[in-house]
Write a protein that holds these residues in place. Structure first.
Motif, PDB file in Angstrom:
ATOM      1  N   GLU A 121       0.960  -1.158   0.068  1.00 42.89           N
ATOM      2  CA  GLU A 121       0.026  -0.011   0.019  1.00 42.89           C
ATOM      3  C   GLU A 121       0.799   1.462  -0.066  1.00 42.89           C
ATOM      4  N   ASP A 122       2.151   1.170   1.044  1.00 41.10           N
ATOM      5  CA  ASP A 122       2.849   2.341   0.468  1.00 41.10           C
ATOM      6  C   ASP A 122       3.453   2.631  -0.762  1.00 41.10           C
ATOM      7  N   LYS A 123       3.744   1.604  -1.365  1.00 43.41           N
ATOM      8  CA  LYS A 123       4.253   1.756  -2.731  1.00 43.41           C
ATOM      9  C   LYS A 123       3.379   2.142  -3.701  1.00 43.41           C
ATOM     10  N   ARG A 124       2.135   1.695  -3.560  1.00 41.02           N
ATOM     11  CA  ARG A 124       1.125   2.114  -4.482  1.00 41.02           C
ATOM     12  C   ARG A 124       0.876   3.633  -4.275  1.00 41.02           C
ATOM     13  N   ALA A 125       0.676   3.914  -2.962  1.00 38.90           N
ATOM     14  CA  ALA A 125       0.505   5.366  -2.553  1.00 38.90           C
ATOM     15  C   ALA A 125       1.713   6.513  -3.359  1.00 38.90           C
ATOM     16  N   LEU A 127       3.649   5.490  -5.917  1.00 37.81           N
ATOM     17  CA  LEU A 127       3.435   5.506  -7.208  1.00 37.81           C
ATOM     18  C   LEU A 127       2.246   6.481  -7.685  1.00 37.81           C
ATOM     19  N   ALA A 128       1.177   6.371  -7.035  1.00 42.50           N
ATOM     20  CA  ALA A 128       0.174   7.258  -7.106  1.00 42.50           C
ATOM     21  C   ALA A 128       0.315   8.654  -6.907  1.00 42.50           C
ATOM     22  N   ARG A 129       0.983   9.030  -6.193  1.00 42.24           N
ATOM     23  CA  ARG A 129       1.632  10.662  -5.947  1.00 42.24           C
ATOM     24  C   ARG A 129       2.380  11.007  -7.406  1.00 42.24           C
ATOM     25  N   GLU A 130       3.556  10.243  -7.341  1.00 44.27           N
ATOM     26  CA  GLU A 130       4.284  10.410  -8.568  1.00 44.27           C
ATOM     27  C   GLU A 130       3.520  10.552  -9.928  1.00 44.27           C
ATOM     28  N   ILE A 131       2.670   9.669 -10.036  1.00 43.66           N
ATOM     29  CA  ILE A 131       1.751   9.648 -11.428  1.00 43.66           C
ATOM     30  C   ILE A 131       0.808  11.157 -11.542  1.00 43.66           C
ATOM     31  N   HIS A 132       0.265  11.276 -10.411  1.00 49.70           N
ATOM     32  CA  HIS A 132      -0.574  12.462 -10.177  1.00 49.70           C
ATOM     33  C   HIS A 132       0.242  13.740 -10.322  1.00 49.70           C
ATOM     34  N   SER A 186      -3.708   6.675 -11.237  1.00 51.59           N
ATOM     35  CA  SER A 186      -3.317   7.080  -9.962  1.00 51.59           C
ATOM     36  C   SER A 186      -4.411   6.662  -8.948  1.00 51.59           C
ATOM     37  N   TYR A 187      -5.796   6.858  -9.236  1.00 53.39           N
ATOM     38  CA  TYR A 187      -6.897   6.681  -8.249  1.00 53.39           C
ATOM     39  C   TYR A 187      -6.972   5.081  -8.105  1.00 53.39           C
ATOM     40  N   GLY A 188      -6.533   4.183  -9.159  1.00 54.95           N
ATOM     41  CA  GLY A 188      -6.724   2.669  -8.916  1.00 54.95           C
ATOM     42  C   GLY A 188      -5.652   2.265  -8.027  1.00 54.95           C
ATOM     43  N   LEU A 189      -4.520   3.040  -8.224  1.00 56.54           N
ATOM     44  CA  LEU A 189      -3.234   2.705  -6.997  1.00 56.54           C
ATOM     45  C   LEU A 189      -3.627   3.099  -5.758  1.00 56.54           C
ATOM     46  N   ARG A 190      -3.898   4.248  -5.686  1.00 54.16           N
ATOM     47  CA  ARG A 190      -4.245   4.731  -4.065  1.00 54.16           C
ATOM     48  C   ARG A 190      -5.236   5.851  -4.380  1.00 54.16           C
ATOM     49  N   PRO A 191      -6.494   5.894  -3.955  1.00 58.79           N
ATOM     50  CA  PRO A 191      -7.236   7.029  -3.956  1.00 58.79           C
ATOM     51  C   PRO A 191      -6.905   8.352  -3.000  1.00 58.79           C
ATOM     52  N   GLU A 192      -6.524   9.245  -3.689  1.00 60.32           N
ATOM     53  CA  GLU A 192      -6.164  10.369  -2.667  1.00 60.32           C
ATOM     54  C   GLU A 192      -7.199  10.922  -1.924  1.00 60.32           C
TER      55      GLU A 192
END
Length: 334
Positions: A121-125, A127-132, A186-192
């Protein structure tokens, strides 16, 4: 001159019979059986001698003589009890040790699974931040530059540049689609929303996205969520809700979904009910697919309980209960 024994015989001499006998005598079963035999013989001979001495002048001589016949049964039963007690005692001890090892292994596996989920989950978050942030900002910059180029080209009187203007417009539209795709990834990885606003808002957003994507209405009822919810609990509840909706879209053939989430008495409850075809009762009692196992594992790692209620043609209900721990362990799924 005698050449002596062949080399094979010198390398593998015949074992001494006394050594073989000594090895047999040292076996535990031989020693125990011998001890039982000696004790049994001593008991029978001694008790028979005692009965004979008492029977000579005892008024109940006949009953004492009948005891001699039952004596063998008594000693056999006693020896059998001792032997079985020893055997089953060892078996029970081994089973107890095995059960303790299984419990310890299960606990270590649970901690390992929780740790892996937390790191995932930390890694997904991340990656989501980097993509967003990175991709979103760069794509937005490209779109702004394309818009500026379009305005510059529109000011020119040369109509031969119209194809170039059309190309710029098409490229700008493609950038818009790419920005939307990046947001979806980004949402699929970890919704902000889950980290910034909370579980209730994340569930409402997920229900809305599910309805837009599948066309299946999802009615979500959110109760009192004023108490702070630890991050691992919120993540577990959201992921279970997300996987439940995914299963509905893939397998249920449902036309509507009703969900509810609330906190009461220090416990978070979440339910997702559809009106689809239902699921295999065997899977409901003992989940074996990756999706269901992942849901069950998340609930277990968060210290909660997950259950499935289903019947053919009447849909499926997923029910989650999570006791809220104000001081969650770091190994729980984040």
């Amino acid at each position: 001159m005698d050449p002596g024994p062949p080399p094979e015989a010198r390398q593998n001499p015949e074992p001494d019979p006394w050594e073989k006998l000594h090895a047999v005598v040292r076996l535990p079963e031989v020693r125990i059986s011998t001890a039982y035999l000696l004790l049994g013989c001593a008991w029978i001979l001694g008790s028979d001698a005692l009965v004979e001495s008492l029977a000579k002048n005892h008024p109940m001589a006949a009953m004492l003589h009948s005891f001699k016949g039952l004596n063998f049964i008594f000693i056999t039963a006693a020896l059998l009890f001792v032997a079985l007690h020893r055997s089953f005692g060892g078996w029970r001890k081994a089973e107890s040790l095995r059960a303790a090892e299984l419990i310890a292994s299960s606990e270590k596996f649970r901690e390992l699974s929780a740790g892996l989920q937390a790191r995932s989950e930390d890694k997904r978050a991340e990656l989501a931040r980097e993509i967003h942030d990175e991709f979103g900002q760069r794509l937005t910059g490209i779109k702004l530059k394309l818009g500026l180029a379009e305005k510059i080209l529109d000011r020119r009187d040369d109509r031969e540049l119209n194809p170039l203007v059309d190309l710029v417009v098409e490229t700008s539209a493609l950038v818009d689609e790419t920005i939307q795709a990046a947001r979806r990834v980004s949402y699929g990885l970890r919704p902000e929303t889950l980290d910034k606003v909370g579980l209730a808002a994340a569930l409402e957003e997920e229900a809305r996205v599910f309805t837009e994507r599948t066309g299946i209405p999802c009615q979500l009822s959110v109760g009192d969520m004023s108490d702070p919810l630890p991050r691992p609990m919120a993540t577990a509840a959201f992921r279970i809700f997300q996987e439940s909706l995914t299963n509905v879209a893939r397998h249920a053939r449902a036309t509507e979904v009703a969900a509810a989430c609330a906190m009461s008495g220090g416990c978070l409850t979440l339910s997702v009910r559809d009106n689809g075809t239902g699921m295999n009762p065997t899977l409901a009692e003992a989940p074996s697919t990756l999706g269901l196992l992942g849901m069950w594992e998340r609930a277990r790692n968060a210290g909660g309980h997950l259950s499935f209620e289903t019947s053919a043609g009447e849909g499926t209900t997923v029910h989650l209960e999570l006791p809220v721990d104000p001081h969650p362990r770091e190994t729980q799924a984040a």
